[in-house]
Write a protein that holds these residues in place. Structure first.
Motif, PDB file in Angstrom:
ATOM      1  N   CYS A   1      68.386  29.255  37.745  1.00 55.36           N
ATOM      2  CA  CYS A   1      67.244  30.052  38.078  1.00 55.36           C
ATOM      3  C   CYS A   1      67.806  30.478  39.918  1.00 55.36           C
ATOM      4  N   TYR A   2      69.122  30.049  39.965  1.00 58.12           N
ATOM      5  CA  TYR A   2      69.617  30.378  41.758  1.00 58.12           C
ATOM      6  C   TYR A   2      68.821  29.319  42.500  1.00 58.12           C
ATOM      7  N   ALA A   3      68.259  28.905  42.779  1.00 52.39           N
ATOM      8  CA  ALA A   3      66.849  28.463  43.555  1.00 52.39           C
ATOM      9  C   ALA A   3      69.040  27.861  44.634  1.00 52.39           C
ATOM     10  N   CYS A   4      69.327  26.771  44.063  1.00 50.32           N
ATOM     11  CA  CYS A   4      70.449  26.291  44.623  1.00 50.32           C
ATOM     12  C   CYS A   4      70.841  27.603  45.461  1.00 50.32           C
ATOM     13  N   ARG A   5      70.989  28.290  45.702  1.00 54.39           N
ATOM     14  CA  ARG A   5      72.147  29.993  45.664  1.00 54.39           C
ATOM     15  C   ARG A   5      70.384  30.088  47.138  1.00 54.39           C
ATOM     16  N   GLN A   6      69.585  29.643  46.995  1.00 50.29           N
ATOM     17  CA  GLN A   6      68.080  30.575  47.425  1.00 50.29           C
ATOM     18  C   GLN A   6      68.116  29.671  48.998  1.00 50.29           C
ATOM     19  N   ALA A   7      68.857  28.897  48.645  1.00 60.04           N
ATOM     20  CA  ALA A   7      67.946  27.987  49.659  1.00 60.04           C
ATOM     21  C   ALA A   7      69.898  27.511  50.316  1.00 60.04           C
ATOM     22  N   CYS A   8      70.575  28.028  49.849  1.00 62.36           N
ATOM     23  CA  CYS A   8      71.811  27.796  50.592  1.00 62.36           C
ATOM     24  C   CYS A   8      71.906  28.251  52.017  1.00 62.36           C
ATOM     25  N   PRO A   9      72.819  28.258  53.599  1.00 62.85           N
ATOM     26  CA  PRO A   9      72.401  28.570  54.547  1.00 62.85           C
ATOM     27  C   PRO A   9      74.272  29.320  54.008  1.00 62.85           C
ATOM     28  N   GLY A  10      74.772  28.703  53.486  1.00 62.10           N
ATOM     29  CA  GLY A  10      76.001  29.291  53.122  1.00 62.10           C
ATOM     30  C   GLY A  10      76.191  29.929  52.029  1.00 62.10           C
ATOM     31  N   CYS A  11      75.186  30.580  51.520  1.00 73.03           N
ATOM     32  CA  CYS A  11      75.184  31.624  50.550  1.00 73.03           C
ATOM     33  C   CYS A  11      73.877  32.985  50.502  1.00 73.03           C
ATOM     34  N   TYR A  12      75.025  33.909  51.241  1.00 70.75           N
ATOM     35  CA  TYR A  12      74.357  34.937  51.849  1.00 70.75           C
ATOM     36  C   TYR A  12      75.020  36.246  51.349  1.00 70.75           C
ATOM     37  N   CYS A  13      75.864  35.963  50.335  1.00 70.70           N
ATOM     38  CA  CYS A  13      76.402  36.977  50.193  1.00 70.70           C
ATOM     39  C   CYS A  13      75.506  38.410  49.772  1.00 70.70           C
ATOM     40  N   LYS A  14      75.688  39.453  49.828  1.00 67.80           N
ATOM     41  CA  LYS A  14      74.656  40.307  49.633  1.00 67.80           C
ATOM     42  C   LYS A  14      75.001  40.224  47.858  1.00 67.80           C
TER      43      LYS A  14
ATOM     44  N   CYS B   1      80.265  23.815  53.791  1.00 67.18           N
ATOM     45  CA  CYS B   1      79.024  23.173  53.420  1.00 67.18           C
ATOM     46  C   CYS B   1      78.474  22.457  54.574  1.00 67.18           C
ATOM     47  N   ILE B   2      77.810  22.144  55.011  1.00 65.66           N
ATOM     48  CA  ILE B   2      77.488  21.293  56.221  1.00 65.66           C
ATOM     49  C   ILE B   2      76.482  20.209  55.742  1.00 65.66           C
ATOM     50  N   GLU B   3      76.448  19.782  54.416  1.00 65.19           N
ATOM     51  CA  GLU B   3      76.180  18.701  53.599  1.00 65.19           C
ATOM     52  C   GLU B   3      74.358  19.062  53.457  1.00 65.19           C
ATOM     53  N   CYS B   4      73.773  19.959  53.866  1.00 67.87           N
ATOM     54  CA  CYS B   4      72.637  19.981  54.557  1.00 67.87           C
ATOM     55  C   CYS B   4      71.516  19.468  53.132  1.00 67.87           C
ATOM     56  N   GLY B   5      71.939  19.419  52.080  1.00 67.98           N
ATOM     57  CA  GLY B   5      71.735  18.804  50.584  1.00 67.98           C
ATOM     58  C   GLY B   5      71.003  19.547  50.094  1.00 67.98           C
ATOM     59  N   GLU B   6      70.115  20.946  50.847  1.00 70.38           N
ATOM     60  CA  GLU B   6      69.243  22.005  50.242  1.00 70.38           C
ATOM     61  C   GLU B   6      69.382  22.509  48.767  1.00 70.38           C
ATOM     62  N   CYS B   7      70.394  22.876  48.077  1.00 69.17           N
ATOM     63  CA  CYS B   7      70.712  22.522  46.837  1.00 69.17           C
ATOM     64  C   CYS B   7      70.297  21.800  45.660  1.00 69.17           C
ATOM     65  N   GLU B   8      70.367  21.032  46.496  1.00 73.77           N
ATOM     66  CA  GLU B   8      70.031  19.618  45.246  1.00 73.77           C
ATOM     67  C   GLU B   8      68.494  19.280  45.121  1.00 73.77           C
ATOM     68  N   ARG B   9      67.995  19.365  46.417  1.00 79.37           N
ATOM     69  CA  ARG B   9      67.079  19.468  46.767  1.00 79.37           C
ATOM     70  C   ARG B   9      65.857  20.207  45.855  1.00 79.37           C
ATOM     71  N   VAL B  10      66.142  21.606  46.073  1.00 78.01           N
ATOM     72  CA  VAL B  10      65.532  22.011  45.047  1.00 78.01           C
ATOM     73  C   VAL B  10      65.524  22.022  43.979  1.00 78.01           C
ATOM     74  N   CYS B  11      67.458  21.962  43.000  1.00 76.31           N
ATOM     75  CA  CYS B  11      67.180  22.094  41.819  1.00 76.31           C
ATOM     76  C   CYS B  11      66.210  21.121  40.499  1.00 76.31           C
ATOM     77  N   PRO B  12      65.928  22.219  40.302  1.00 78.29           N
ATOM     78  CA  PRO B  12      64.613  21.469  39.416  1.00 78.29           C
ATOM     79  C   PRO B  12      64.653  21.027  38.089  1.00 78.29           C
ATOM     80  N   VAL B  13      65.868  20.656  38.583  1.00 75.77           N
ATOM     81  CA  VAL B  13      66.385  20.034  36.715  1.00 75.77           C
ATOM     82  C   VAL B  13      67.291  18.827  37.420  1.00 75.77           C
ATOM     83  N   ASN B  14      67.120  18.794  38.611  1.00 75.09           N
ATOM     84  CA  ASN B  14      67.954  17.896  39.337  1.00 75.09           C
ATOM     85  C   ASN B  14      69.460  17.082  39.109  1.00 75.09           C
ATOM     86  N   ILE B  15      69.702  19.005  39.499  1.00 79.48           N
ATOM     87  CA  ILE B  15      71.130  18.039  38.990  1.00 79.48           C
ATOM     88  C   ILE B  15      72.193  17.761  40.373  1.00 79.48           C
ATOM     89  N   PRO B  16      73.371  16.546  40.154  1.00 82.20           N
ATOM     90  CA  PRO B  16      73.659  16.166  41.195  1.00 82.20           C
ATOM     91  C   PRO B  16      74.681  16.971  41.887  1.00 82.20           C
TER      92      PRO B  16
END
Length: 281
Positions: free
Chosen positions: A178-191, A227-242
């Motif tokens: 679903c790429y929710a991790c990518r969308q929430a990550c401040p380090g994932c900004y590639c066009k 990675c600044i380890e904010c944990g947003e990728c894991e927080r938004v993952c709908p299937v709880n991948i660590p």
């Protein structure tokens, strides 16, 4: 703290110093918080700040780079801002940072807020944002945290190779791409993300073990040393991948090899973006 945030945001909007102030407001469930964009001085009355303000707001700056913005920043948000400044994705003179001393946030869900600190906050040694223009709260004297292997990463490292493979196959097998991790990550900004490219085709579009493994592994390596380890990728993952297990492992490797931790400064050069002939690894 809330009144200080509102007053400063109101002052900036009234003076025309910023076009928008980005903070938090109470969500419609009446319990959690959500991002809030104030364009007029009276709209800052919606601003709040408490332990439910879990979102990292830094990614919202990327779509507003042509404007001057104020942003309410926890320490992890401020580290993300430093990352984006260092990588020349933001201009410092177009940003006013309202830093907030943070004692941690809680795990939240719709109509639900936890009582204990979120896992990403339980071991976080930083409570004062590393960069700000106006600080809310009393600053805490802190040093850069040492490179320490977390118990979760230590447990993973203690597994045999086949056990680790089985562990990640089980988790990546649930990935929906679903790429929710990518969308929430401040380090994932590639066009254009590598998974969206058709020429060359790096990863197939099907949701299958090989593609899922490739997606998660390559994304983790793209964040190594960043990675600044904010944990947003894991927080938004709908299937709880660590996902933070991967990120934390690579962060610890970077800290141990190069004595570097991203986000603490906008001037420090990341080790994987530089080269020195006398490096001894």
């Amino acid at each position: 703290m809330i009144e200080q945030i509102r007053e400063k945001a109101r002052e900036l909007l009234e003076s025309g110093a910023v076009d928008c102030a980005i903070g938090y407001e109470r969500a419609t469930d009446g319990i959690t918080a959500r991002p809030c964009f104030a364009y007029r001085p009276e709209e800052v009355e919606r601003f709040i700040f408490d332990e439910t303000c879990v979102h990292n707001l830094a990614p919202y700056l990327m779509d507003r780079r042509a404007k001057v913005n104020a942003l309410v920043a926890k320490p992890c948000d401020a580290r993300a801002i430093n990352l984006l400044l260092q990588e020349q994705q933001l201009e410092r003179d177009r940003l006013f940072i309202i830093g907030v001393v943070c004692s941690g946030v809680v795990e939240t869900g719709w109509n639900r807020a936890g009582k204990s600190p979120a896992s990403r906050c339980a071991t976080c040694p930083q409570h004062t944002p590393p960069v700000y223009d106006f600080l809310v709260g009393d600053p805490v004297a802190e040093e850069a945290p040492p490179a320490v292997t977390s118990p979760e990463v230590a447990d993973l490292e203690a597994m045999g190779a086949e056990s680790r493979r089985s562990f990640w196959e089980d988790h990546f097998g649930r990935c929906l791409r679903c790429y929710a991790c990518r969308q929430a990550c401040p380090g994932c900004y590639c066009k254009e993300c590598f998974v969206d490219r058709l020429e060359p085709l790096w990863v197939g579009i099907r949701i299958a073990p090989v593609e899922n493994h490739m997606w998660n592994a390559i994304r983790a390596f793209h964040l190594a040393g960043r990675c600044i380890e904010c944990g947003e990728c894991e927080r938004v993952c709908p299937v709880n991948i660590p996902l933070m297990l991967l990120n934390s492992k690579l962060s610890q490797e970077t800290a141990e090899l190069f004595d570097f931790q991203p986000g603490l400064s906008a001037e420090a050069q990341p080790p994987l973006a530089t080269f020195s002939p006398d490096e001894d690894l």
